[in-house]
Design a protein around this motif. Sequence first.
Motif, short mmCIF file in Angstrom:
data_model
loop_
_atom_site.label_atom_id
_atom_site.label_comp_id
_atom_site.label_asym_id
_atom_site.label_seq_id
_atom_site.Cartn_x
_atom_site.Cartn_y
_atom_site.Cartn_z
N ALA A 54 49.22 34.33 47.04
CA ALA A 54 48.84 35.58 46.39
C ALA A 54 48.27 36.56 47.40
O ALA A 54 47.63 36.18 48.39
CB ALA A 54 47.82 35.32 45.29
N THR A 56 45.58 39.53 47.49
CA THR A 56 44.47 40.04 46.69
C THR A 56 43.76 41.18 47.41
O THR A 56 43.83 41.29 48.64
CB THR A 56 43.44 38.93 46.39
OG1 THR A 56 42.86 38.46 47.62
CG2 THR A 56 44.09 37.76 45.66
N PRO A 115 37.98 39.46 44.12
CA PRO A 115 39.40 39.59 44.47
C PRO A 115 40.29 39.71 43.24
O PRO A 115 40.11 38.97 42.26
CB PRO A 115 39.68 38.30 45.24
CG PRO A 115 38.67 37.33 44.74
CD PRO A 115 37.44 38.12 44.42
N VAL A 116 41.23 40.62 43.31
CA VAL A 116 42.21 40.81 42.23
C VAL A 116 43.61 40.72 42.85
O VAL A 116 43.89 41.37 43.85
CB VAL A 116 42.03 42.17 41.53
CG1 VAL A 116 43.16 42.44 40.55
CG2 VAL A 116 40.68 42.23 40.83
N ALA A 117 44.47 39.91 42.26
CA ALA A 117 45.83 39.74 42.79
C ALA A 117 46.67 40.98 42.49
O ALA A 117 46.69 41.47 41.36
CB ALA A 117 46.48 38.50 42.18
#
Length: 297
Positions: A54, A56, A115-117
């Motif tokens: 991923a 992020t 954290p955001v994907a």
Amino acid sequence: MRIAVASGKGGTGKTTVAVSLALSAPGRAALLDCDVEEPNAALFLKLNGIEESAVTVPVPVIDESACTSCGECARFCEFNAIVHIGTTVMVFPELCHSCGGCALVCPVDAIREEPVAIGTLACASVSRAGESSLRIIQGLLSIGNAMSPPVIRAVKDRSAAEQEAGAVDVFEIIDSPPGTSCPMGTAVTGADYVVLVTEPTPFGLHDLDLAVKTVRKMGIPFGVIVNRSDSGDDRVVRYCGREGIDLLLQIPEDRRIAEGYSRGQPLVESAPEYRSVFSALAVRMKTSARPASGGVQ
């Protein structure tokens, strides 16, 4: 050595050229598919051992119990990702550029980042003729997300990390997003040479001119490849002559190439005589490139 393949508009054959260079470059090579909104280089390659991870970015989260609604974070944010209305502070993650400034200016430490994907990386080895190896690293932006530069940087950072870990120097071929906006600029930043792919049409020339102005402003050596060169007129050739631009190659329309493309076959396999042409081009661009710029940016 980093060669970025770009174009002022989509549909000119940019990926075709990038894949051909990657398959023909001497020694070890890496193909970085930075056209993260619609990556398609892998469709023309035989991949082995695909690894996915991923991508992020840090996004602010407000601790409402600690927030005093002073509004400093909203005043700082130039992208309106944080809005202060009365006693309420709202975060719009899709607008956030992950600069971290809001957390720094908060006087009561009421902002943390999580954290955001926003996309994925796919890495794989590629079967290539001869004893040389080829690595592909592809970025894919998540549907609904508009921030492609962080995914592009993640692709380039992964390639740099792999080279450092293996203590090897490779030919990097970067398949850039079309156009001349931020995604294209992010992809070609740090390149030693840029190949601009165009077509001999009014639209092709118009957008080529925009791309030429962009890379000139960035100070990167570049040349032009004209794809489907016999499908229009000589306006691009005359433009390159007037502007003193290196015309690297003209690829005429060829039924073998078109049929191979429809089957997902690279140009250098459907028309094998081009393999030596692209190999020679890679060497030629290396001699024309600017001095090495250090790490991948």
